[in-house]
Write an enzyme that holds these catalytic residues in place. Structure first.
Site, PDB file in Angstrom:
ATOM      1  N   GLY A  12      55.533  10.011  10.445  1.00  0.00           N
ATOM      2  CA  GLY A  12      54.797  10.179   8.992  1.00  0.00           C
ATOM      3  C   GLY A  12      53.488   9.418   9.014  1.00  0.00           C
ATOM      4  O   GLY A  12      53.296   8.850   9.737  1.00  0.00           O
ATOM      5  N   ASP A  13      52.878   9.691   7.884  1.00  0.00           N
ATOM      6  CA  ASP A  13      51.619   9.190   7.531  1.00  0.00           C
ATOM      7  C   ASP A  13      50.555   9.628   8.592  1.00  0.00           C
ATOM      8  O   ASP A  13      49.395   8.779   8.904  1.00  0.00           O
ATOM      9  CB  ASP A  13      51.684   7.786   7.268  1.00  0.00           C
ATOM     10  CG  ASP A  13      52.573   7.191   6.498  1.00  0.00           C
ATOM     11  OD1 ASP A  13      52.375   8.183   5.340  1.00  0.00           O
ATOM     12  OD2 ASP A  13      53.134   6.281   6.324  1.00  0.00           O
ATOM     13  N   LYS A  16      48.601  14.319   6.902  1.00  0.00           N
ATOM     14  CA  LYS A  16      48.979  15.634   6.829  1.00  0.00           C
ATOM     15  C   LYS A  16      48.157  16.190   5.235  1.00  0.00           C
ATOM     16  O   LYS A  16      47.630  17.275   5.225  1.00  0.00           O
ATOM     17  CB  LYS A  16      50.534  15.918   6.382  1.00  0.00           C
ATOM     18  CG  LYS A  16      51.134  15.565   7.730  1.00  0.00           C
ATOM     19  CD  LYS A  16      52.717  15.606   7.428  1.00  0.00           C
ATOM     20  CE  LYS A  16      53.515  14.137   6.447  1.00  0.00           C
ATOM     21  NZ  LYS A  16      53.120  12.969   7.152  1.00  0.00           N
ATOM     22  N   GLY A  40      54.124  10.444   0.636  1.00  0.00           N
ATOM     23  CA  GLY A  40      52.542   9.743  -0.180  1.00  0.00           C
ATOM     24  C   GLY A  40      51.511  10.480   0.735  1.00  0.00           C
ATOM     25  O   GLY A  40      51.142  10.115   1.991  1.00  0.00           O
ATOM     26  N   HIS A  41      50.835  11.407   0.158  1.00  0.00           N
ATOM     27  CA  HIS A  41      49.785  11.971   0.839  1.00  0.00           C
ATOM     28  C   HIS A  41      48.454  11.751   0.083  1.00  0.00           C
ATOM     29  O   HIS A  41      48.350  12.044  -0.975  1.00  0.00           O
ATOM     30  CB  HIS A  41      50.109  13.701   0.900  1.00  0.00           C
ATOM     31  CG  HIS A  41      51.183  14.001   1.587  1.00  0.00           C
ATOM     32  ND1 HIS A  41      51.778  15.429   1.828  1.00  0.00           N
ATOM     33  CD2 HIS A  41      52.341  13.201   2.462  1.00  0.00           C
ATOM     34  CE1 HIS A  41      52.909  15.250   2.417  1.00  0.00           C
ATOM     35  NE2 HIS A  41      53.076  14.129   2.890  1.00  0.00           N
ATOM     36  N   THR A  42      47.476  11.283   0.847  1.00  0.00           N
ATOM     37  CA  THR A  42      46.165  10.700   0.264  1.00  0.00           C
ATOM     38  C   THR A  42      45.117  11.976   0.647  1.00  0.00           C
ATOM     39  O   THR A  42      44.954  12.506   1.802  1.00  0.00           O
ATOM     40  CB  THR A  42      45.815   9.549   0.914  1.00  0.00           C
ATOM     41  OG1 THR A  42      46.809   8.771   1.080  1.00  0.00           O
ATOM     42  CG2 THR A  42      44.521   9.033   0.214  1.00  0.00           C
ATOM     43  N   GLN A 221      56.787  13.710   5.575  1.00  0.00           N
ATOM     44  CA  GLN A 221      57.421  12.858   6.643  1.00  0.00           C
ATOM     45  C   GLN A 221      56.895  13.236   8.211  1.00  0.00           C
ATOM     46  O   GLN A 221      55.616  13.927   8.337  1.00  0.00           O
ATOM     47  CB  GLN A 221      58.989  12.722   6.686  1.00  0.00           C
ATOM     48  CG  GLN A 221      59.411  11.963   5.430  1.00  0.00           C
ATOM     49  CD  GLN A 221      59.226  12.794   4.160  1.00  0.00           C
ATOM     50  OE1 GLN A 221      59.871  13.805   4.157  1.00  0.00           O
ATOM     51  NE2 GLN A 221      58.758  12.104   3.150  1.00  0.00           N
TER      52      GLN A 221
HETATM   53  P1  GDP Z   1      50.316  11.748   5.138  1.00  0.00           P
HETATM   54  O1  GDP Z   1      51.397  11.073   4.487  1.00  0.00           O
HETATM   55  O2  GDP Z   1      50.285  12.456   6.461  1.00  0.00           O
HETATM   56  O3  GDP Z   1      49.631  12.658   4.284  1.00  0.00           O
HETATM   57  O4  GDP Z   1      49.161  10.471   5.372  1.00  0.00           O
HETATM   58  P2  GDP Z   1      48.828   9.380   4.208  1.00  0.00           P
HETATM   59  O5  GDP Z   1      47.870   9.815   3.353  1.00  0.00           O
HETATM   60  O6  GDP Z   1      50.200   8.567   4.044  1.00  0.00           O
HETATM   61  O7  GDP Z   1      47.959   8.070   5.346  1.00  0.00           O
HETATM   62  C1  GDP Z   1      46.945   8.421   6.023  1.00  0.00           C
HETATM   63  C2  GDP Z   1      45.777   7.628   5.389  1.00  0.00           C
HETATM   64  O8  GDP Z   1      44.771   7.681   6.443  1.00  0.00           O
HETATM   65  C3  GDP Z   1      45.291   7.857   4.261  1.00  0.00           C
HETATM   66  O9  GDP Z   1      44.935   6.508   3.662  1.00  0.00           O
HETATM   67  C4  GDP Z   1      44.242   8.830   4.368  1.00  0.00           C
HETATM   68  O10 GDP Z   1      43.010   8.662   3.472  1.00  0.00           O
HETATM   69  C5  GDP Z   1      43.641   8.110   5.839  1.00  0.00           C
HETATM   70  N1  GDP Z   1      43.032   9.192   6.655  1.00  0.00           N
HETATM   71  C6  GDP Z   1      43.073  10.545   7.104  1.00  0.00           C
HETATM   72  N2  GDP Z   1      42.605  10.991   7.898  1.00  0.00           N
HETATM   73  C7  GDP Z   1      41.725   9.703   8.335  1.00  0.00           C
HETATM   74  C8  GDP Z   1      40.533   9.542   9.496  1.00  0.00           C
HETATM   75  O11 GDP Z   1      40.412  10.600  10.306  1.00  0.00           O
HETATM   76  N3  GDP Z   1      40.114   8.522   9.422  1.00  0.00           N
HETATM   77  C9  GDP Z   1      40.400   7.587   8.625  1.00  0.00           C
HETATM   78  N4  GDP Z   1      39.903   6.485   8.737  1.00  0.00           N
HETATM   79  N5  GDP Z   1      41.338   7.734   7.550  1.00  0.00           N
HETATM   80  C10 GDP Z   1      41.919   8.810   7.595  1.00  0.00           C
HETATM   81  P1  IMO Z   2      54.970  11.074   4.414  1.00  0.00           P
HETATM   82  O1  IMO Z   2      55.064  12.420   4.008  1.00  0.00           O
HETATM   83  C1  IMO Z   2      56.287   7.543   6.587  1.00  0.00           C
HETATM   84  C2  IMO Z   2      60.599   6.692   6.085  1.00  0.00           C
HETATM   85  C3  IMO Z   2      60.883   5.354   5.255  1.00  0.00           C
HETATM   86  C4  IMO Z   2      62.353   5.199   6.188  1.00  0.00           C
HETATM   87  C5  IMO Z   2      62.780   6.505   6.437  1.00  0.00           C
HETATM   88  C6  IMO Z   2      64.090   6.847   5.392  1.00  0.00           C
HETATM   89  O2  IMO Z   2      53.882  10.248   3.547  1.00  0.00           O
HETATM   90  O3  IMO Z   2      54.226  10.983   5.887  1.00  0.00           O
HETATM   91  P2  IMO Z   2      63.704   7.628   2.905  1.00  0.00           P
HETATM   92  O4  IMO Z   2      63.110   7.000   2.045  1.00  0.00           O
HETATM   93  O5  IMO Z   2      63.163   8.934   3.048  1.00  0.00           O
HETATM   94  O6  IMO Z   2      65.381   7.615   2.784  1.00  0.00           O
HETATM   95  O7  IMO Z   2      63.227   6.676   3.950  1.00  0.00           O
HETATM   96  O8  IMO Z   2      61.616   7.374   6.267  1.00  0.00           O
HETATM   97  N1  IMO Z   2      59.631   7.433   5.232  1.00  0.00           N
HETATM   98  C7  IMO Z   2      58.358   7.639   5.614  1.00  0.00           C
HETATM   99  N2  IMO Z   2      57.580   7.057   6.459  1.00  0.00           N
HETATM  100  N3  IMO Z   2      55.654   8.557   5.676  1.00  0.00           N
HETATM  101  C8  IMO Z   2      56.646   9.288   5.010  1.00  0.00           C
HETATM  102  O9  IMO Z   2      56.155  10.365   4.336  1.00  0.00           O
HETATM  103  C9  IMO Z   2      58.042   8.856   4.794  1.00  0.00           C
HETATM  104  N4  IMO Z   2      58.619   9.262   3.892  1.00  0.00           N
HETATM  105  C10 IMO Z   2      59.823   8.575   4.429  1.00  0.00           C
HETATM  106  O10 IMO Z   2      59.879   4.422   5.518  1.00  0.00           O
HETATM  107  O11 IMO Z   2      62.038   4.386   7.610  1.00  0.00           O
HETATM  108 MG    MG Z   3      52.153   9.195   3.671  1.00  0.00          MG
END
Ligand code: GDP
Ligand code: IMO
Ligand code: MG
Length: 421
Positions: A12-13, A16, A40-42, A221
C-alpha cells in the site's frame, strides 16, 4: 482503450492516488472496487492537496467517479468526504453501488476491541472497522447501502443484526455500546443525504466498456495486503489484486487488458508483519522523513526499506501486470548508494519470488545489488533526461521483472511525472 486497472504492488501507499489522478485526464470513469476508508490516496495538483479515503481519485478532475459493490462504505466518512470535495473541488459526479456493505459503529468497536485483545499479536489495522464489516458480509449478516437509504429496511436490519454484536461487545470485550435507536437516529439522516448517489455500478461500467469508453479501476491497499496472497494474517480483509476489479464492480474481464503496477522505488509498510528489506536505522529514518512516510489515514510512521524485487515479480504474477509506474524516485536522490533486493536466501535455497506464507519467510535473508546514487533536483520531462545512474536503476527493474517502466514519478505533484508513450 477499454479498462485499465491500477494496483499497488507492495504493502500500500505506493502512490496509486497520484497515478490514478495522472490518468484521470483521459478517463470517462474512475471506479473503486475494493477496500474502504482504510485507504488514503493523496492527489496534489497546483500545490493543492486532496486526501481521499472513499472517493475515487477521479473526483479531483471532476470525472464520473464510482464506488463498486466490492467496497465497504462508512456512510459518515463518505458524507464528510463529499462535503469537503464539494467545497474544495465543486460539483462532484459520484455513483455508489446499492450492493456496497456499510460500516456501522459496531464494526469499528469490534475492530479496535479485537486488536486490543490480541496485545502484541495485533495486526495493526487502521481501526476503520474493515475486517468486521467484510466478516459480516461473508457471514451474510451485513447491511447494504440499498438498506441504509431505505429507513424501514435499515431499521429492520439493525434490529436483526445488532443485538448479537452488542452482546459480544459488552459481554466479551466489555465496552460501552450505542443503542439501536442511537445508531438509527444518527445514520438514517445520513442515508437520506446519500440516496441521490445510488447507481448500479455494474451496469454503468459494463455499458461504458461496451462503448469503448475509458474506465480506470483504482485499486486500494497493495498486493501483499491481499487476504489470499498477502502476508496473512497481517493483511487487510479484501482482495487488492487486479482480479478483484471484475468482481468488485460486477463486469467480465474481456475488456480489461492493461494492469498498471504502482511500484514505490523503495518499500514501506504500516502495521505489523514481516518486512525483509526493512531499514531499522538512521537511513530508514532519513527516507521516512524525506518521503513523508506517515500514514494518510492514521498518521502512523510507515516502516521503510529497500526495494524488494521478489515482491514485484510475485505481484506481476498475482495481478497480470502489463507495465510499471515507478513512484518516489526523487526520494532516493542524494544517497551515496542504493540497494535493491534481487532474491532471498532461505537456508540453502535461493528464491526469486516471495514465499507463500510468513512462516516460510522466517529465516530468509535478502540478497542485495548495490547501485550508485543519483540526484533528481529538477522536473525532468523525458526519461532520457534522467541521470545515467537513475536510468541504470530503472533498467535493472525492467530487466529483473520483465515489465516496462512506462511512468516515472519524481515528485508528488501531477506535473512531476514522466510518461513513456
Ligand atoms: P496511495 O495510498 O498508494 O495512493 O499512496 P499515499 O497517497 O498514501 O502515499 C503516497 C505519498 O507519496 C503521498 O503523500 C503522495 O503525495 C506522495 N507521492 C506520490 N508520488 C510521489 C513521488 O513521485 N515523489 C514524492 N516525493 N512523493 C510522491
Ligand atoms: P492505501 O490504499 C497501507 C494495512 C493496515 C494494516 C492492515 C490491515 O492507502 O494504500 P485494515 O484496517 O485494512 O484491516 O488493516 O492493512 N492497510 C494499509 N496500509 N495503505 C493502505 O491503503 C492500507 N489499508 C490497510 O495498516 O497493516
Ligand atoms: Mg495510502
Amino acid at each position: 482503450m477499454g479498462g485499465k486497472i491500477i494496483v499497488g504492488t507492495q504493502w500500500g501507499d505506493e502512490g496509486k492516488g497520484k497515478i490514478t489522478d495522472y490518468f484521470s485526464d483521459k478517463a470517462d470513469i474512475v471506479v473503486r472496487f475494493q477496500g474502504g476508508d482504510n485507504a488514503g490516496h493523496t492527489v496534489i495538483v497546483d500545490n493543492k492537496t486532496f486526501k481521499l479515503h472513499l472517493l475515487p481519485s477521479g473526483v479531483v478532475d471532476k470525472k464520473r467517479s464510482l464506488i463498486g459493490a466490492g467496497v465497504v462504505v462508512n456512510p459518515k466518512v463518505l458524507l464528510k468526504e463529499i462535503e469537503i470535495a464539494q467545497k474544495t473541488i465543486g460539483k462532484i459526479d459520484l455513483g455508489v453501488d446499492p450492493r456496497c456493505h456499510i460500516i456501522m459503529p459496531y464494526h469499528i468497536l469490534l475492530d479496535t476491541s479485537s486488536e486490543k485483545s490480541k496485545g502484541k499479536e495485533k495486526i495493526g489495522t487502521t481501526s476503520r472497522g474493515i475486517g468486521p464489516c467484510y466478516s459480516d458480509k461473508a457471514a451474510r449478516t451485513g447491511i447494504r447501502f440499498e438498506e441504509l437509504i431505505d429507513k424501514k429496511r435499515f431499521k429492520a436490519n439493525l434490529k436483526k443484526h445488532y443485538p448479537l454484536k452488542r452482546q459480544i461487545l459488552e459481554k466479551v470485550f466489555e465496552v460501552e455500546t450505542p443503542t439501536e435507536e442511537e445508531i438509527f437516529e444518527e445514520y438514517a439522516p445520513i442515508g437520506e443525504k446519500l440516496k441521490q448517489f445510488v447507481s448500479d455500478v455494474s451496469i454503468e461500467v459494463h455499458e461504458a466498456l461496451q462503448k469503448n469508453k475509458k474506465v480506470f479501476f483504482e485499486g486500494a491497499q497493495g498486493s501483499f495486503l491481499d487476504i489470499n496472497f498477502g502476508t496473512y494474517p497481517f493483511v487487510t480483509s479484501s482482495n487488492p489484486v487486479a482480479g478483484s476489479a471484475t468482481i468488485g464492480t460486477g463486469i467480465g474481464f474481456q475488456k480489461l487488458k492493461s494492469v498498471v503496477g504502482v511500484v514505490k522505488a523503495y518499500t514501506t509498510r504500516v502495521g505489523e508483519g514481516p518486512f525483509l528489506t526493512e531499514l531499522k536505522n538512521d537511513l530508514g529514518e532519513k527516507l521516512r522523513e524525506k518521503g513523508g512516510e506517515f500514514g494518510t489515514t492514521t498518521g502512523r510512521p510507515r516502516r521503510v526499506g529497500w526495494l524488494d524485487l521478489p515482491m514485484i515479480r510475485t505481484s506481476k504474477r498475482l495481478n497480470g501486470l502489463t507495465e510499471i509506474a515507478l513512484t518516489k524516485l526523487d526520494v532516493l536522490s542524494g544517497l551515496d548508494e542504493i540497494k535493491v533486493c534481487v532474491e532471498y536466501k532461505c537456508g540453502k535455497k535461493m528464491l526469486k519470488d516471495s514465499p507463500t506464507s510468513i512462516q516460510s519467510i522466517e529465516g530468509c535473508e535478502p540478497v542485495y545489488k548495490t547501485f550508485k546514487g543519483f540526484e533528481i533536483n529538477n522536473i525532468f520531462k523525458k526519461k532520457e533526461e534522467l541521470p545515467k545512474e537513475a536510468l541504470e536503476y530503472i533498467e535493472f527493474i525492467e530487466k529483473e521483472t520483465g515489465l516496462p517502466v512506462k511512468i516515472v514519478s519524481i515528485g508528488p505533484q501531477r506535473n512531476e511525472t514522466i510518461e513513456e508513450k
